[in-house]
Write an enzyme that holds these catalytic residues in place. Structure first.
Site, PDB file in Angstrom:
ATOM      1  N   GLY A  37     122.077  54.858   3.462  1.00 23.56           N
ATOM      2  CA  GLY A  37     121.498  54.563   2.244  1.00 23.56           C
ATOM      3  C   GLY A  37     121.687  52.981   1.884  1.00 23.56           C
ATOM      4  N   GLN A  38     122.732  52.437   2.518  1.00 24.77           N
ATOM      5  CA  GLN A  38     123.290  51.047   2.294  1.00 24.77           C
ATOM      6  C   GLN A  38     122.862  50.208   3.268  1.00 24.77           C
ATOM      7  OE1 GLN A  38     126.662  50.901  -0.683  1.00 24.77           O
ATOM      8  NE2 GLN A  38     127.212  52.723   0.672  1.00 24.77           N
ATOM      9  N   LYS A  42     110.123  48.146  -2.830  1.00 21.27           N
ATOM     10  CA  LYS A  42     111.258  47.231  -3.359  1.00 21.27           C
ATOM     11  C   LYS A  42     111.784  46.056  -2.237  1.00 21.27           C
ATOM     12  CE  LYS A  42     114.060  51.068  -2.743  1.00 21.27           C
ATOM     13  NZ  LYS A  42     113.011  52.182  -2.696  1.00 21.27           N
ATOM     14  N   MET A  97     121.433  62.104   2.421  1.00 19.90           N
ATOM     15  CA  MET A  97     122.307  62.455   1.520  1.00 19.90           C
ATOM     16  C   MET A  97     122.478  63.977   1.263  1.00 19.90           C
ATOM     17  SD  MET A  97     123.803  59.897   0.692  1.00 19.90           S
ATOM     18  CE  MET A  97     123.470  59.165   2.441  1.00 19.90           C
ATOM     19  N   CYS A 151     128.743  58.507   0.357  1.00 19.42           N
ATOM     20  CA  CYS A 151     127.380  58.602   0.928  1.00 19.42           C
ATOM     21  C   CYS A 151     127.162  59.114   2.541  1.00 19.42           C
ATOM     22  CB  CYS A 151     126.506  57.581   0.662  1.00 19.42           C
ATOM     23  SG  CYS A 151     126.890  56.049   1.461  1.00 19.42           S
ATOM     24  N   MET A 152     128.107  58.812   3.279  1.00 20.88           N
ATOM     25  CA  MET A 152     127.804  58.758   4.710  1.00 20.88           C
ATOM     26  C   MET A 152     129.197  59.437   5.381  1.00 20.88           C
ATOM     27  SD  MET A 152     124.735  57.899   5.202  1.00 20.88           S
ATOM     28  CE  MET A 152     125.004  58.344   6.956  1.00 20.88           C
TER      29      MET A 152
END
Length: 822
Positions: A394-395, A92, A357, A176-177
């Site tokens: 994740g971000q 990516k 996650m 998510c966190m």
């Protein structure tokens, strides 16, 4: 044990990941490569201009070199000067430049009129937002994400908490966190990891707790692989509910039952107590034991910070978690529990736990975070290079923006809390607000926010206007039918969406605001290891797209023009007043927004908050010169700025007192001690039964990031993974009479979805379990998922709910369907 993993080096691992995704070939754009590192940023005579920036995608925080030419991004390289990725990128990352150039970029504001979206000007758009908020400030909520830059998130937070006097702002890191946050707070009294990525390079044992690191954080995983290639012994243990590419490179793979992680961690604690694995000197000097107290009533959970317990009480509490009992609860063989207990017991090894996650999207996410921190503390595998409990994000700025800037409904910047009177006073002083301006009551967390937005106003749906920036709740909210899609039938609800592409959220938007993206604007992110990163605007956004921070600031100023005094401080000055040489710069006007570096002004204002919780940030210009700095960043006697790698450890953390060794200076118990928690195993809120006999787990894939808004518009990535699917174990496929490519219906108590089957692909679930990725907006698995959440973090559980799987009457053949392959 897989011996092949010993012969794969780091670059080969990353390259194979890209090849397996069928995207390793360079992508032509404007005559330049946007995929693989074929150009040298340092070559003399090159026609490109090269600039540093963090990658736009995940929380690893890889640094890229961005090549621009004629006002376009035309090349991407891994940044060889960056410690995070040392010149490497995942598939990516190599294609990140193409994310800017999808054919359907949003370029002009659009307003819903008579069921159609019609173009309008920015002045009208800003006026609509300002008047909508001003008409009912208490009914307005901001909803953002860990994709907000730090200045963007800070502006939104100040807009709501100082300007409106509410706490009605939340962000998708809640999804998510949030459980990682409550785990850190419960254990150390302050959020974010004590360790850093350097621990990857020093550990002897790497335990993946439900974390498919090889595909979700491949550049970090490659650091483990590279060490093996160089002859080092690194034992990798994969605790997982399905076999993945991480499993292929692990020495030990243990498949566990959903929710079984709680039992596994308690089983390790049991063995440490029973077999002399406790680091008694460390525990006696630096730790207290803790458990939850009684529930105040049937509907209210016990206080998250718990009550004291003695070591003897702790030992008695973990006594039932024998290896044999843990095998019954988790499915992991007793021998595997004993192996992990022995590894934690050994003082000659450095042990690093990794999770993402799997721990956090969990109705007992706070509990499992706390227990794993606890076994590291109990065994003394803490605070030394290689000894760490590592939460991965994740971000790109879930840490830097949502957690540190405090863009959650219960937080203020710098890790301060709205419920704390002293913290509110600090914020009021920093923002020059009248005493009492900051509201004491937290706003609504993400799931509750959207439930209320999707409830008729007359029935308690008191959220009437939501402004969504840089996220896609129309695809990511659990139980979508209840928590998002009902909005279409509620005429008095108004949805504003700032984004770069059409999304599932935009389908129900009443007003669409086109946004600038990544290097089309200045920005700062904060990654998973507390590293704050900076970049400059390199190219212009398309059409009339504009920065998210400018949008927020422009609405704030329009509200002042309309007579809303809340957007002024107690001196009568606009909250975002900006001047140079004594003259105000009209940054609310787009043509003047870049007359000054607004990011720098916002960041240097925000960094004053960072000192309260020892999260010290350096001045903005220090980040311009660096490839990121890990906080706390403190100024030295010579005027230079020094980052900190290992928090709470005397050898590296400047805030640890001399001679203390370790000091948890924000401890819950106010005595510089961390907490070792007992939290029992509990059954999931929903389990398979005769009607819904399968477990469903959702997650990501290598090629796509989150909801695919950007990556699905990159042709190479989209071709490699064009659509979502359902993974089935071969035994289940045979029983259902399906093969790869056949369509099935996945159904839960909340909704259903038709998907093609994959058998024997890159991931392989256990019998009775299925896996579906969530990147495909055409196949939204969150129509099916459960919206039960952790009682403390309020984070929903996307990893386990009960579903049925039935064959569709007519399906295409496997050849015609061409499902994704491993």
């Amino acid at each position: 044990m897989l011996t092949t993993s010993q012969t794969v080096d780091r670059r080969t691992f990353v390259k194979r990941s890209a090849m397996a995704a069928a995207t390793a070939a360079a992508a032509a754009h404007a005559g330049r490569s946007l995929a693989l590192p074929l150009l040298d940023p340092n070559q003399s005579g090159a026609s490109l201009s090269w600039h540093k920036a963090p990658c736009r995608f995940c929380g690893t925080g890889c640094h890229v070199m961005v090549g621009t030419e004629n006002g376009k991004v035309v090349a991407i390289q891994g940044d060889q000067k960056a410690d995070v990725n040392k010149g490497l990128l995942c598939v990516k990352g190599y294609h990140v430049g193409l994310a800017l150039y999808g054919k359907d970029r949003l370029k002009t504001p659009l307003l819903r009129k008579g069921g159609a979206m019609v173009p309008i000007g920015w002045d009208e758009a800003i006026d609509i937002v300002a008047k909508r908020i001003q008409a009912n400030p208490a009914g307005f909520s901001f909803y953002g994400s860990g994709q907000w830059t730090i200045p963007e998130g800070y502006a939104a937070n100040k807009f709501v908490k100082a300007g409106l006097g509410t706490n009605m702002i939340d962000a998708n890191p809640r999804l998510c966190m949030a459980s990682a946050v409550t785990g850190f707070l419960s254990t150390f009294g302050v959020d974010e990891p004590p360790g850093v990525y350097d621990d990857i390079d020093a550990c002897d044992v790497a335990i993946m707790w439900g974390n498919n690191m090889a595909e979700m954080h491949p550049v970090l995983f490659s650091r483990l692989v590279d060490r093996r290639a160089q002859g080092e012994k690194v034992t990798i243990i994969d605790l997982t509910t399905r076999r993945t590419r991480t499993s292929e490179l692990a020495d030990h793979v243990y498949l566990f039952k959903p929710h079984g992680d709680l039992a596994i961690a308690n089983g390790i604690a049991h063995l440490l107590v029973k077999e002399g694995g406790i680091d008694r000197e460390f525990v006696e000097r630096h730790c207290n034991f803790r458990q939850l107290g009684p529930k105040p009533d049937e509907k209210t959970p016990p206080d998250m910070l718990g009550v004291p317990m003695s070591f003897e009480e702790f030992a008695k509490a973990v006594e039932p978690y024998t290896p044999e009992r843990v095998e019954e609860l988790s499915g992991v063989p007793a021998a595997g529990i004993r192996l992990m207990g022995e590894l934690f017991r050994r003082r000659d090894l450095r042990v690093n736990s990794f999770w993402c996650m799997g721990f956090n999207q969990h109705t007992r996410g706070t509990a499992i975070n706390c227990i794993v921190h606890g076994i590291h503390l109990l065994s003394g595998h803490f605070g030394k290079p290689g000894d760490a409990a590592t939460s991965l994000t994740g971000q790109p700025s879930a840490c830097g923006t949502a957690r540190e800037v405090g863009t959650l409904c219960h937080l203020l910047p710098g890790g301060l809390a709205v419920a704390n009177p002293e913290h509110r006073k600090h914020a009021e002083e920093h923002w020059n607000l009248a005493e009492g301006r900051i509201a004491a009551k937290p706003g609504y967390h993400a799931v509750e926010l959207f439930k209320r937005f999707n409830t008729p106003t007359a029935e308690g749906g008191d959220v009437t206007t939501v402004w969504v920036q840089v996220t896609n709740p129309g695809q990511t909210m659990p139980n979508l039918e209840r928590n998002f899609l009902r909005k279409k039938d509620l005429a008095d609800k108004f949805l504003i969406v700032s984004d770069v592409y059409p999304t599932a959220t935009i389908e129900l938007a009443d007003l669409i605001l086109p946004s600038a993206m990544w290097v089309e604007k200045n920005g700062m992110y904060g990654n998973s290891e507390r590293r704050t990163q900076q970049w400059f605007k390199l190219v212009e956004p398309p059409g009339e797209a504009r920065d998210d921070a400018w949008q927020t600031i422009a609405v704030s100023h329009r509200m002042v023009e309309l007579g809303f005094d809340g957007m002024k401080d107690k001196s009568g000055r606009w909250l975002f007043h900006t001047e140079r040489d004594g003259k105000e710069i009209p940054i609310w006007q787009w043509e003047h927004y870049y007359d000054i570096n607004v990011d720098e002004r916002l960041f240097d204002e925000y960094r004053l908050f960072s000192r309260h919780k020892h999260k010290d940030l350096a001045p903005y210009q220090e980040y311009v010169r660096a490839r990121g700095l890990r906080w706390p960043v403190t100024q030295q006697s010579d005027g230079s700025w020094r980052e900190t790698r290992w928090r709470f450890s005397e050898f590296d953390d400047p805030y640890v007192g001399k001679g203390k060794g370790f000091q948890f200076y924000h401890s819950v118990t106010k005595d510089d001690r961390a907490l070792i928690w007992f939290r029992p195993w509990e059954a999931p809120p929903e389990v398979p039964d005769a009607e819904f006999p399968f477990w469903l787990c959702t997650g990501r894939v290598l090629e796509h990031w989150h909801t695919g808004t950007m990556t699905r518009r990159i042709p190479q990535l989209h071709r490699a993974m064009p659509a979502a699917y359902v993974e089935l174990h071969r035994d289940d496929a045979d029983r259902l009479g399906v093969r790869s490519g056949d369509d099935v219906t996945v159904r839960s108590r909340r909704g259903s979805l038709d998907l093609p089957v994959v058998v024997g692909g890159r991931g392989n679930p256990k019998p009775g379990e299925v896996f579906v990725p969530f990147f495909d907006e055409g196949k939204r698995i969150n129509l099916v998922t459960l919206d039960a959440y952790d009682p403390y973090s309020k984070q929903p559980d996307y990893k386990k709910c009960a579903v049925s799987v039935t064959r569709k009457a007519a399906t295409l053949s496997a050849c015609a369907r061409r499902p994704p392959r491993g």
